[in-house]
Design a protein around this motif. Structure first.
Motif, short mmCIF file in Angstrom:
data_model
loop_
_atom_site.label_atom_id
_atom_site.label_comp_id
_atom_site.label_asym_id
_atom_site.label_seq_id
_atom_site.Cartn_x
_atom_site.Cartn_y
_atom_site.Cartn_z
N PHE A 1 0.93 -1.21 0.00
CA PHE A 1 -0.06 -0.09 0.09
C PHE A 1 0.84 1.11 -0.09
O PHE A 1 0.68 2.18 -0.84
CB PHE A 1 -0.93 0.04 1.12
N GLU B 1 1.33 4.16 -3.02
CA GLU B 1 1.26 5.59 -2.51
C GLU B 1 2.47 6.21 -2.91
O GLU B 1 2.28 7.58 -3.45
CB GLU B 1 0.95 5.69 -1.06
N PHE C 1 -4.20 11.09 3.65
CA PHE C 1 -4.30 9.79 4.23
C PHE C 1 -4.18 9.79 5.77
O PHE C 1 -4.82 9.34 6.40
CB PHE C 1 -3.10 8.95 3.74
N GLU D 1 -7.03 11.42 7.38
CA GLU D 1 -8.53 10.48 7.34
C GLU D 1 -8.16 9.57 8.44
O GLU D 1 -9.21 9.23 9.10
CB GLU D 1 -8.33 9.72 6.02
N ARG D 2 -6.92 9.00 8.69
CA ARG D 2 -6.94 8.38 9.91
C ARG D 2 -6.93 8.66 11.13
O ARG D 2 -7.46 8.27 12.14
CB ARG D 2 -5.41 7.72 9.96
N GLY E 1 -11.22 10.16 10.49
CA GLY E 1 -12.19 9.42 10.15
C GLY E 1 -12.70 9.55 8.79
O GLY E 1 -13.53 8.72 7.97
N ALA E 2 -12.67 10.87 8.11
CA ALA E 2 -13.03 11.05 6.91
C ALA E 2 -12.10 12.29 6.54
O ALA E 2 -11.51 12.88 7.10
CB ALA E 2 -14.36 11.61 6.77
N LYS E 3 -11.94 12.52 5.09
CA LYS E 3 -11.01 13.55 4.57
C LYS E 3 -11.71 14.77 5.04
O LYS E 3 -13.11 15.03 4.48
CB LYS E 3 -10.95 13.51 3.04
N ASP F 1 -12.57 18.42 5.20
CA ASP F 1 -12.59 19.64 4.35
C ASP F 1 -12.23 20.74 5.04
O ASP F 1 -11.62 21.84 4.54
CB ASP F 1 -14.11 19.79 3.37
N ILE F 2 -12.94 21.06 6.28
CA ILE F 2 -12.68 22.20 6.98
C ILE F 2 -10.99 22.36 7.31
O ILE F 2 -10.49 23.59 7.16
CB ILE F 2 -13.35 22.20 8.12
N PHE G 1 -8.78 20.85 5.92
CA PHE G 1 -7.93 20.98 4.86
C PHE G 1 -7.92 22.63 4.38
O PHE G 1 -6.72 23.16 4.13
CB PHE G 1 -8.57 20.45 3.74
N GLY G 2 -9.33 23.29 4.48
CA GLY G 2 -9.00 24.71 4.11
C GLY G 2 -8.18 25.45 5.26
O GLY G 2 -7.43 26.44 4.46
N LEU G 3 -8.32 25.10 6.24
CA LEU G 3 -7.55 25.96 7.17
C LEU G 3 -6.46 25.66 7.09
O LEU G 3 -5.38 26.75 7.39
CB LEU G 3 -8.07 25.64 8.73
#
Lengths: 331, 425, 343
Positions: free
Chosen positions: C33, C37, C277, C280-281, C284-286, C288-289, C291-293
């Protein structure tokens, strides 16, 4: 065609032909035009928001659609009482306002949020290069979209429309009342914006701050706050756009994304500095898309590329758009 | 593990390291168990749109996981508990392959179950099949899985496929409304074409005369279907086949009503959630009567329907969702059954558990896959309509091929007629 | 020789050595894996190298390089499946095709700058998926094209993923070296001159048309290679992969990595693949918030990206008593160093 034949055609064949056309082709055509104009009005109002920000600080706000969507969600929450995750945590927010009250409140709240975003996220980057600002608006996009998604989820919701869903029937042609309502609201918003900028002191101060920042500062205009006001106004106008389109495309965090790209096309077509251009451009694009969708074979699937083709074409041929000024570059 | 030497010469270092690369194959399995099986645990994996625009579908995983929680609390599977690892591909087939390797190689799952989406599953079907990892009960109605079984024996679907569904509509129309003039709205891709093929196949020789107009759109297009609807209306069709996805379906129907077109409505199962149409009915107000008589299919019990108030299966569903509904995180499944994805998730999880139990002491990938793809005969699924069985044989790899028609009445669906079996056709 | 050991160049040598070691160590100690990647990182790195040329060195903002990746991807996918061409052969063909298309895009782009160029490339990025979906007889449409499984060549005792890893990174090298040489040459100086002031560049006799379109072409060729690598890795080509999101990932990668830094693209690509990755680990999920910050924080605290940050930190640690002498960079030349110039 000889005169004889032409005369015959005009008196005998033509009326039937015209009547046939009127029965078959014309109603459908007019119906398409009006649906298209209504869709275009939605693009126009978001384009108006884009233009407002561009005039204030020369950037395209890629997060404008998301801010509009958020404003719409606020209206939705005020109407239905569904405040999402926050609502379940703070149980007291159980309101059920009538549409226009929620509309007004959502516009005001959007305005405040726009100002807040400018103060907190944009102000630190005043004077930064274009690419940095683009990245910041992209970050803002993720934040707003993620917040709405986190709070209300992604299952799409129906949004109450203030206009009746039936149609005026005029000689076989059905003109949707909702379509008419959308067009009217957009024109009213445009008129308000126009009057504000032209005839009020604050509007004048905002225009001055955008065009001549140093001189305005010398004259006592607080240019930094003018920028914040610009963002607030754009957010408010965007929220109107969202609330007009939500009954059609249904409310979910991603609903404005397709509207945004046509709004960009509209702003560019009309002239990215011209509010009037934004509205004209929006309606033009809406009608164009409807006609392409109906009369160009395979056109229904290529609406997005076609709209973008219009935008790129305008950028290449006449970047200033229909109503913009051709700008001399300062070295 | 050997570490490559830090030689100066690039070429020398390269060849040395290539030779020194350790093997990355999974350990060989003992006869009775396999990778992902321990004495206490069965490890399953699933790739879902946990975030992003398709995240509404995550409810399928939530429903399934809730049922697994229930089973684990009641003895598990022959003493083993199910661990369901769900990872996020944001519904993008470009992301799914990496996630598949994450599940198979990093998390070492026994099998993947319930993965969502057609292109997403297609993008990893080769990988799973090459590595003999069961790709079980994928959550999509594409006809690929059953049709391609001989080439891809490690992949199987579950829900009734779209071609079958369309054939059922066609059958009904031929029997009851043979003079219909049909206009179809469908998505311009494999998914939509499955429906279109099914309708045409089901209508047989009459397809050419009955279908008077078709309109399409691309997935991801703005949801404004007004020009498509205008085109179909102008063709004189009196029957509207809406085989799209929920947002486009809702928009298309509202446009039809708005424009004064009052066709007979056929709605595909994917877009038929009760909550959606209740919302549309509210929005249409007086015009909501145009929705009455809209036909769709179903294969699941609807917990919102009062006639199932005392049904054992629905009661089980409500119990399970109340107690275990939030095991996956995020907003838990609504115990009233308002989210039909939760219902289908639990229904398919029941089949999954059924298969695992049948494997008994031979918990190998091969055995489990064989049972699922060739020997399934489940008659007691708590959430499938009475009479619908989950069945596979050596030649039939479409587990569910029966559906029931239902009509929309004011604010809910009313089943009519009997369960139609499309297995023969 | 002393120039070679000047702090900036010492830093580059050390970084290069560490990178080389990591390159050989990674596929030996990780599972398939992670190796996979890292192979994906290679594909993104190739694209970001191209974008670095276009945006970092010649100053043209592009929100649409994903479109050029699509050219490479579908060339590889169609040629291997329909014409039976071996996949390595498809890569230079895809790159050439992408180069030509890049030039074709670059020519009208001459008329646009700043936000208008951003909007036009934004439009380009958005047209890819609908067009690919629509002409499905040719492109395989929404269901995508599956490639034949790819196994290690020459019967090498590697896993599939290890082979992909080495193949991809070799190609990154093949892309990187010419790009680097170009940047160091007259062409690169012309690009930087154009980026810093078009008027001054023209006044110095630099042809805007030639260099700007060349930048688009080179950038597109790199992206074409990257697209081919992406499809080779996952052995599946599908229109949804080429949405606006891909182009934005590249843009964000190049900015966060560090515009106009040699190592920026590799840092940016690593982050683009690994950050989601880990997020998310952890969450629990990608996110968005988050990421933007994160994006906003990075451009605020590290406007020159990670490479710039690292360089700032390491140079500060190595600074001799009198400050850094102004030498034109051997390995890079960025405007960011102006603040470190003393006499």
């Amino acid at each position: 065609m000889s005169r004889c034949a032409a005369h015959t055609w005009a008196t005998e064949g033509a009326p039937e032909l015209i009547e046939l056309a009127a029965q078959g082709f014309l109603p459908s055509f007019l119906q398409q035009m009006i649906s298209g104009a209504a869709a275009g009005a939605v693009f126009a109002s978001l384009a108006l928001a884009l233009v407002l920000i561009y005039r204030a600080m020369d950037i395209a706000n890629f997060a404008q659609g998301e801010m509009a969507m958020f404003g719409t969600f606020i209206a939705y929450a005020l109407i239905t009482g569904d405040f999402g995750l926050i609502g379940t945590k703070l149980g007291f927010l159980q309101v059920h306002l009538p549409f226009w009250a929620a509309f007004a409140l959502a516009v005001i709240v959007s305005f405040a949020l726009g100002v807040l975003i400018e103060r907190v996220l944009i102000r630190p980057f005043e004077g930064a290069p274009l690419l940095t600002l683009v990245i910041v608006t992209l970050g803002l996009f993720s934040i707003v979209n993620g917040t709405a998604g986190l709070n209300w989820g992604y299952v799409f919701k129906t949004f109450y429309s203030p206009f009746p869903s039936d149609a005026f029937e005029v000689g076989g042609i059905f003109i949707g009342k909702q379509d008419v309502g959308i067009i009217v609201v957009t024109l009213v918003v445009l008129a308000i914006v126009f009057v504000f900028f032209r005839y009020t002191r604050l509007g004048l101060a905002m225009r001055a701050a955008a065009l001549y920042p140093e001189a305005s500062r010398l004259l006592g205009v607080r240019t930094s706050w003018m920028l914040a006001l610009g963002w607030g106004l754009a957010a408010a106008v965007g929220a109107v756009s969202g609330m007009m389109v939500a009954p059609i495309v249904f409310l979910d965090p991603n609903m404005m994304q397709s509207v945004l790209l046509f709004a960009f096309a509209a702003a560019v077509l009309g002239g990215i500095e011209s509010p009037l251009g934004a509205v004209v451009g929006g309606i033009a694009i809406g009608i164009l898309l409807a006609l392409v969708g109906t009369y160009v074979p395979g056109g229904q699937n290529l609406r997005v590329p076609f709209g973008l083709l219009v935008m790129v074409g305008v950028l290449l041929v006449r970047p200033a758009g229909l109503f913009g000024h051709i700008e001399a570059r300062r070295v | 593990m050997k570490i490559a030497s830090r030689a100066m010469a690039l070429a020398g270092a390269l060849s040395l390291s290539l030779l020194a690369c350790g093997s990355q194959n999974s350990s060989t399995s003992t006869p009775q168990t396999d990778v992902g099986i321990t004495s206490t645990e069965i490890s399953l994996g699933g790739i879902f749109p946990v975030s992003g625009s398709a995240s509404a579908y995550l409810s399928v995983a939530k429903g399934a996981d809730a049922y697994f929680g229930y089973v684990n609390d009641h003895g598990g599977i022959n003493g083993r508990k199910i661990k369901y690892t769900v990872v996020d591909d944001v519904y993008l087939p470009a992301n799914t392959p990496a996630k598949a390797r994450e599940l198979v190689d990093a998390d070492k799952v026994f099998a993947v179950y319930g993965e969502l989406g057609t292109p997403t599953n297609l993008s990893v079907r080769d990988y799973y099949n090459q590595n003999s990892v069961p790709q079980m009960f994928v959550f999509t109605g594409s006809s690929h899985w059953g049709a391609d079984y001989n080439q891809f024996p490690w992949t199987i679907g579950w829900q009734p496929d779209y071609v079958t569904e369309s054939k059922i509509y066609a059958k009904y129309i031929l029997q009851n409304e043979p003079n219909d003039k049909i206009g179809i709205l469908y998505q311009n891709d494999d998914y939509g074409q499955d429906y279109e093929k099914g309708i045409k196949a089901g209508l047989g020789s009459k397809a050419g005369s009955m279908i008077v107009s078709e309109a399409t759109y691309n997935a991801g297009d703005p949801t404004d279907m007004s020009s498509q609807v205008n085109k179909l209306k102008a063709s004189g069709a009196d029957t509207f086949f809406v085989v799209t996805t929920p947002a486009y379906a809702a928009n298309a129907v509202v446009n039809a009503v708005k424009s004064g077109w009052k066709p007979k409505l056929y709605m595909n199962n994917v877009s038929a959630a009760t909550s959606t149409w209740r919302g549309i009915a509210t929005q249409l107000g007086a015009g909501a009567s145009a929705l009455d008589g809209m036909i769709t299919t179903t294969y699941l019990k609807d917990p919102l329907d009062s006639k199932y108030a005392n049904d054992a299966g629905v009661k089980l569903f409500k119990d399970v969702m109340t107690k275990y509904g939030g095991t996956l995180g995020g907003t838990p499944c609504d115990a009233t059954g308002a989210d039909s994805f939760c219902v289908s998730g639990m229904a398919s999880a029941f089949t999954m558990v059924d298969v695992l139990k049948q494997a008994g002491n031979t918990m190998t990938r091969k055995n489990v896959m064989d049972i699922a793809a060739k020997k399934l005969n489940e008659t007691n699924n708590p959430l499938l309509l009475q009479g619908i069985i989950v069945k596979t044989t050596a030649t039939d790899h479409f587990p569910i091929q029966q559906e029931q028609l239902q009509k929309w009445q004011t604010d809910h669906w009313v089943p009519f007629g009997s369960v139609i079996d499309a297995r023969a056709s | 020789m002393s120039r070679l050991l000047a702090p900036r160049n010492r830093f580059n040598l050390i970084a290069g050595f560490v990178g080389l070691v990591a390159f050989f160590v990674i596929p030996n100690v990780t599972d398939t894996f992670q190796t996979f990647e890292w192979a994906q990182v290679a594909a993104y790195a190739a694209a970001i190298i191209g974008l670095n040329v276009l945006t970092g060195y010649s100053g043209q903002i592009s929100l649409g390089n994903g479109a050029f990746m699509a050219v490479g991807s579908y060339t590889t996918a169609l040629m291997t499946t329909r014409l039976g061409v071996p996949y390595p052969v498809t890569i230079p063909i895809g790159a050439l095709l992408a180069f030509v298309i890049g030039i074709l895009v670059g020519i009208p782009a001459l008329r646009l700058r700043g936000i208008y160029l951003a909007l036009a490339t934004f439009a380009l990025a958005l047209t890819v998926t609908p067009v690919l979906n629509n002409f499905d007889k040719f492109t395989g449409g929404h269901v995508g094209i599956s490639l034949k499984p790819i196994h290690p060549a020459f019967g090498l005792p590697l896993s599939n993923e290890q082979w992909l890893y080495f193949f991809d990174w070799s190609l990154v090298l093949i892309v990187f070296v010419p790009a680097w040489l170009l940047i160091r040459s007259r062409t690169g100086r012309a690009w930087m001159a154009i980026r810093d002031s078009e008027t001054a560049a023209v006044a110095n006799g630099i042809s805007l048309a030639y260099y700007k379109t060349l930048a688009f072409g080179v950038s597109a060729a790199c992206a074409g290679v990257a697209g081919s690598l992406l499809v080779i890795n996952i052995q599946y080509a599908q229109p949804d992969a080429f949405s606006l999101n891909l182009s934005l990932q590249l843009l964000i990668g190049v900015v966060i990595g560090g515009l106009a830094y040699v190592w920026g693209p590799i840092l940016g690509a690593s982050l683009a693949v690994w950050l989601p990755f880990f997020a998310e680990r952890a969450l629990g999920a990608k996110p968005d918030i988050g990421f933007g910050l994160f994006l906003i924080a990075v451009v605020f605290f590290a406007p020159n990206g990670l490479a710039g940050l690292i360089q700032r930190v390491t140079l500060r640690l190595h600074r001799p008593e009198g400050g850094v002498v102004a030498i034109p960079g051997v390995m890079e030349a960025t405007p960011a160093e102006a603040d470190q110039i003393t006499t």
